[in-house]
Design a protein around this motif. Structure first.
Motif, short mmCIF file in Angstrom:
data_model
loop_
_atom_site.label_atom_id
_atom_site.label_comp_id
_atom_site.label_asym_id
_atom_site.label_seq_id
_atom_site.Cartn_x
_atom_site.Cartn_y
_atom_site.Cartn_z
N THR A 1 1.33 9.25 -6.11
CA THR A 1 1.72 10.64 -5.90
C THR A 1 2.92 11.06 -6.75
O THR A 1 3.26 12.23 -6.78
CB THR A 1 2.03 10.90 -4.42
N GLN A 2 3.52 10.11 -7.42
CA GLN A 2 4.68 10.43 -8.26
C GLN A 2 4.23 11.32 -9.42
O GLN A 2 3.46 10.91 -10.28
CB GLN A 2 5.32 9.16 -8.78
N SER B 1 -4.60 17.34 -7.85
CA SER B 1 -4.85 16.67 -9.12
C SER B 1 -5.41 15.26 -8.89
O SER B 1 -6.28 14.80 -9.64
CB SER B 1 -3.61 16.62 -10.00
N LEU B 2 -4.95 14.57 -7.84
CA LEU B 2 -5.52 13.25 -7.52
C LEU B 2 -6.98 13.41 -7.11
O LEU B 2 -7.83 12.57 -7.47
CB LEU B 2 -4.71 12.58 -6.42
N GLN B 3 -7.30 14.46 -6.37
CA GLN B 3 -8.68 14.74 -5.97
C GLN B 3 -9.55 14.96 -7.20
O GLN B 3 -10.66 14.45 -7.28
CB GLN B 3 -8.72 15.96 -5.05
N LYS B 4 -9.05 15.72 -8.17
CA LYS B 4 -9.82 15.98 -9.40
C LYS B 4 -10.06 14.69 -10.17
O LYS B 4 -11.14 14.48 -10.73
CB LYS B 4 -9.09 17.01 -10.27
N ILE B 5 -9.05 13.81 -10.22
CA ILE B 5 -9.21 12.53 -10.90
C ILE B 5 -10.31 11.71 -10.22
O ILE B 5 -11.17 11.13 -10.88
CB ILE B 5 -7.87 11.75 -10.93
N ALA B 6 -10.28 11.68 -8.89
CA ALA B 6 -11.29 10.93 -8.14
C ALA B 6 -12.68 11.52 -8.35
O ALA B 6 -13.66 10.78 -8.54
CB ALA B 6 -10.94 10.91 -6.65
N ALA C 1 0.83 -1.20 0.00
CA ALA C 1 0.00 0.00 0.00
C ALA C 1 0.87 1.25 0.00
O ALA C 1 0.56 2.23 -0.69
CB ALA C 1 -0.94 0.00 1.20
N ARG C 2 1.94 1.23 0.76
CA ARG C 2 2.85 2.39 0.77
C ARG C 2 3.50 2.57 -0.60
O ARG C 2 3.67 3.69 -1.08
CB ARG C 2 3.90 2.24 1.87
N ALA C 3 3.85 1.46 -1.25
CA ALA C 3 4.45 1.55 -2.59
C ALA C 3 3.43 2.11 -3.59
O ALA C 3 3.78 2.95 -4.43
CB ALA C 3 4.93 0.17 -3.04
N LEU C 4 2.18 1.67 -3.48
CA LEU C 4 1.14 2.19 -4.37
C LEU C 4 0.93 3.68 -4.13
O LEU C 4 0.80 4.45 -5.07
CB LEU C 4 -0.17 1.42 -4.17
N ALA C 5 0.90 4.09 -2.88
CA ALA C 5 0.75 5.51 -2.56
C ALA C 5 1.88 6.33 -3.18
O ALA C 5 1.65 7.41 -3.72
CB ALA C 5 0.71 5.72 -1.05
#
Length: 85
Positions: free
Chosen positions: A36-37, A43-48, A28-32
């Motif tokens: 965020t990379q 921008s992640l919020q807008k995608i969601a 999960a930490r690797a995915l996070a």
């Protein structure tokens, strides 16, 4: 997703202890880190938000970037297996 897999996923999502274990896992930490990379929180919020409205193009692109990264597809597979799917 098959009905049986949906049931397993729903059970997993209702299991708070399991969710905490998965969320704190190295995968999960690797995915996070991958999420965020090159992306900021806004921008992640807008995608969601776009995905929630039915526009999944940006979400698909984000997932594609993860699956094409070295080890990304395997990482997602391991996380999926954590939920019994």
């Amino acid at each position: 997703m098959k009905q049986n897999n949906q049931s397993k996923l729903q059970q997993a999502l209702n299991n708070k202890k399991m969710l905490e274990q998965v969320a704190s896992s190295p995968d999960a930490r690797a995915l996070a880190g991958m999420l965020t990379q090159g992306k900021d929180q806004a921008s992640l919020q807008k995608i969601a938000e776009s995905a929630a409205r039915g526009d999944t193009a940006q979400l698909k692109a984000l997932i594609q970037s993860i699956t094409s990264a070295p080890g990304g597809a395997e990482l997602l597979q391991r996380l999926g297996n954590s939920f019994g799917s």
